[in-house]
Write a protein that holds these residues in place. Structure first.
Motif, mmCIF file in Angstrom:
data_model
loop_
_atom_site.group_PDB
_atom_site.id
_atom_site.type_symbol
_atom_site.label_atom_id
_atom_site.label_comp_id
_atom_site.label_asym_id
_atom_site.label_seq_id
_atom_site.Cartn_x
_atom_site.Cartn_y
_atom_site.Cartn_z
ATOM 1 N N ALA A 1 3.633 -10.148 -23.028
ATOM 2 C CA ALA A 1 4.263 -10.330 -21.717
ATOM 3 C C ALA A 1 3.572 -9.497 -20.643
ATOM 4 N N ILE A 2 2.840 -8.471 -21.072
ATOM 5 C CA ILE A 2 2.246 -7.560 -20.087
ATOM 6 C C ILE A 2 1.306 -8.310 -19.157
ATOM 7 N N SER A 3 0.428 -9.141 -19.727
ATOM 8 C CA SER A 3 -0.555 -9.803 -18.872
ATOM 9 C C SER A 3 0.107 -10.777 -17.912
ATOM 10 N N LYS A 4 1.198 -11.422 -18.374
ATOM 11 C CA LYS A 4 1.904 -12.351 -17.481
ATOM 12 C C LYS A 4 2.540 -11.584 -16.325
ATOM 13 N N ILE A 5 3.163 -10.466 -16.649
ATOM 14 C CA ILE A 5 3.811 -9.660 -15.610
ATOM 15 C C ILE A 5 2.772 -9.104 -14.645
ATOM 16 N N CYS A 6 1.684 -8.584 -15.196
ATOM 17 C CA CYS A 6 0.626 -8.039 -14.338
ATOM 18 C C CYS A 6 0.070 -9.141 -13.452
ATOM 19 N N GLY A 7 -0.142 -10.313 -14.041
ATOM 20 C CA GLY A 7 -0.689 -11.422 -13.258
ATOM 21 C C GLY A 7 0.210 -11.789 -12.095
ATOM 22 N N ARG A 8 1.502 -11.846 -12.375
ATOM 23 C CA ARG A 8 2.468 -12.201 -11.338
ATOM 24 C C ARG A 8 2.490 -11.153 -10.221
ATOM 25 N N LEU A 9 2.523 -9.898 -10.621
ATOM 26 C CA LEU A 9 2.578 -8.826 -9.630
ATOM 27 C C LEU A 9 1.260 -8.724 -8.848
ATOM 28 N N LEU A 10 0.152 -8.894 -9.558
ATOM 29 C CA LEU A 10 -1.144 -8.783 -8.887
ATOM 30 C C LEU A 10 -1.384 -9.942 -7.920
ATOM 31 N N ASP A 11 -0.801 -11.091 -8.209
ATOM 32 C CA ASP A 11 -0.899 -12.199 -7.244
ATOM 33 C C ASP A 11 -0.271 -11.790 -5.914
ATOM 34 N N GLU A 12 0.843 -11.088 -5.996
ATOM 35 C CA GLU A 12 1.503 -10.640 -4.761
ATOM 36 C C GLU A 12 0.681 -9.558 -4.069
ATOM 37 N N VAL A 13 0.027 -8.712 -4.863
ATOM 38 C CA VAL A 13 -0.842 -7.672 -4.285
ATOM 39 C C VAL A 13 -2.008 -8.329 -3.529
ATOM 40 N N ARG A 14 -2.586 -9.359 -4.139
ATOM 41 C CA ARG A 14 -3.710 -10.070 -3.488
ATOM 42 C C ARG A 14 -3.257 -10.726 -2.191
ATOM 43 N N GLU A 15 -2.049 -11.287 -2.219
ATOM 44 C CA GLU A 15 -1.529 -11.936 -1.007
ATOM 45 C C GLU A 15 -1.408 -10.960 0.157
ATOM 46 N N LYS A 16 -1.235 -9.680 -0.174
ATOM 47 C CA LYS A 16 -1.119 -8.652 0.869
ATOM 48 C C LYS A 16 -2.480 -8.054 1.220
ATOM 49 N N ASN A 17 -3.538 -8.670 0.704
ATOM 50 C CA ASN A 17 -4.913 -8.294 1.066
ATOM 51 C C ASN A 17 -5.304 -6.866 0.692
ATOM 52 N N PHE A 18 -4.814 -6.399 -0.446
ATOM 53 C CA PHE A 18 -5.371 -5.149 -0.982
ATOM 54 C C PHE A 18 -6.815 -5.436 -1.402
ATOM 55 N N ASN A 19 -7.694 -4.427 -1.306
ATOM 56 C CA ASN A 19 -9.090 -4.687 -1.680
ATOM 57 C C ASN A 19 -9.265 -4.642 -3.209
ATOM 58 N N SER A 20 -10.468 -4.986 -3.663
ATOM 59 C CA SER A 20 -10.668 -5.154 -5.109
ATOM 60 C C SER A 20 -10.527 -3.826 -5.856
ATOM 61 N N ASP A 21 -10.914 -2.720 -5.225
ATOM 62 C CA ASP A 21 -10.744 -1.415 -5.883
ATOM 63 C C ASP A 21 -9.258 -1.092 -6.050
ATOM 64 N N GLU A 22 -8.492 -1.404 -5.012
ATOM 65 C CA GLU A 22 -7.052 -1.134 -5.076
ATOM 66 C C GLU A 22 -6.367 -2.032 -6.116
ATOM 67 N N ILE A 23 -6.810 -3.279 -6.184
ATOM 68 C CA ILE A 23 -6.233 -4.201 -7.168
ATOM 69 C C ILE A 23 -6.561 -3.726 -8.592
ATOM 70 N N PHE A 24 -7.808 -3.294 -8.790
ATOM 71 C CA PHE A 24 -8.207 -2.762 -10.103
ATOM 72 C C PHE A 24 -7.326 -1.566 -10.465
ATOM 73 N N ALA A 25 -7.115 -0.674 -9.499
ATOM 74 C CA ALA A 25 -6.331 0.541 -9.730
ATOM 75 C C ALA A 25 -4.892 0.203 -10.110
ATOM 76 N N ILE A 26 -4.291 -0.698 -9.340
ATOM 77 C CA ILE A 26 -2.896 -1.082 -9.607
ATOM 78 C C ILE A 26 -2.790 -1.763 -10.973
ATOM 79 N N HIS A 27 -3.739 -2.639 -11.243
ATOM 80 C CA HIS A 27 -3.746 -3.357 -12.524
ATOM 81 C C HIS A 27 -3.806 -2.369 -13.694
ATOM 82 N N LEU A 28 -4.752 -1.436 -13.606
ATOM 83 C CA LEU A 28 -4.940 -0.482 -14.701
ATOM 84 C C LEU A 28 -3.694 0.388 -14.887
#
Lengths: 119, 142
Positions: free
Chosen positions: B19-46
């Motif tokens: 379930a972790i990857s599904k949850i991360c995917g869902r949350l990270l989609d929202e992070v991308r929608e808010k235009n966080f940069n790729s370093d920030e997305i990597f950080a949040i994901h990790l």
């Protein structure tokens, strides 16, 4: 020449094994275990193996993968082998530096330089 | 601009690591929608991966009767996440430093270090079974 588990592609160059990780993300416990299970037979079948792990395709990994790499490297060194890592992207390399694992792994920018560094 | 939207909630049941990857995917989609940069997305994901995995493994000890609760709020300025498990907790200050020479070859114990390195705020509740993490969007800061 050998093709093992889909998670890795193995090429043998003389006495060297070049292992390319095929997954873009290595995260799930089961995937990490599958990867480890693919690598261990290579090490056990070839005592003193000289292995390059190529991270070209890998865009993301978690600390559980770092643990797996440590276990693999111990196994290789216990059999008098050598392990080198290459083509690790900047973001993942930063994970190695933060954890200071860049001190215990031999890491190279390119596969050629990793191969050239073996004794 | 910080919205007044209440945090969203996700509950991980059955201690399902898949379930972790599904949850991360869902949350990270929202992070991308808010235009966080790729370093920030990597950080949040990790940080999120590490926090959820720690909650499932060390917190709930993969007990299928226990759950992990994730509260998150993603605004134009920050990504705010809390991950809570049903374990007895731990003392984060008592964790050995995985960067110490004697710990470098240990295969585990790096999750909290990575969370602290990649997020701007990482704080645990008193009992140590809930972690609150914040990543601020650098591109929006003066």
């Amino acid at each position: 020449m050998d093709q093992d588990n889909p998670k890795i592609i193995v090429e043998y160059l003389s006495d060297l094994a070049v292992v390319t990780l095929t997954d873009e993300k290595i995260l799930e416990e089961a995937d990490i275990q599958a990867l480890e299970n693919s690598l261990i037979p290579l090490i056990e079948q070839t005592p003193g193996i000289k292995m390059v792990l190529d991270f070209t395709n890998v865009q993301f990994l978690s600390s559980a993968v770092l643990g797996m790499l440590i276990r693999i490297s111990k196994k290789i060194y216990e059999s008098n082998g050598q392990l080198k890592l290459c083509n690790i992207n900047d973001k993942i390399y930063q994970v190695f530096t933060i954890t200071r694992l860049d001190r215990i792994f031999d890491i190279f920018n390119a596969q050629e330089s990793a191969l050239a560094d073996f004794d | 601009m910080v919205s007044e939207t209440p945090p969203k909630k996700i509950r991980v049941v059955d201690n399902d690591v898949y379930a972790i990857s599904k949850i991360c995917g869902r949350l990270l989609d929202e992070v991308r929608e808010k235009n966080f940069n790729s370093d920030e997305i990597f950080a949040i994901h990790l940080a999120l991966e590490e926090a959820i995995f720690n909650a499932l493994k060390h917190g709930n000890k993969f007990d299928p009767k226990k759950t992990v609760d994730i509260d998150y709020l993603i605004t134009d300025d920050k990504c705010d996440i809390a991950v809570a498990d049903e374990g007895s907790g731990f003392s984060p200050d008592s964790l050995p430093d995985p960067r110490a020479e004697e710990n470098l070859y240990k295969p585990c114990g790096r999750g909290v270090l990575l969370m602290r390195s990649y997020m701007d705020v990482v704080e645990f509740n008193e009992s140590g079974n809930r972690v609150h993490m914040v990543k601020y969007k650098k591109t929006n800061k003066s």
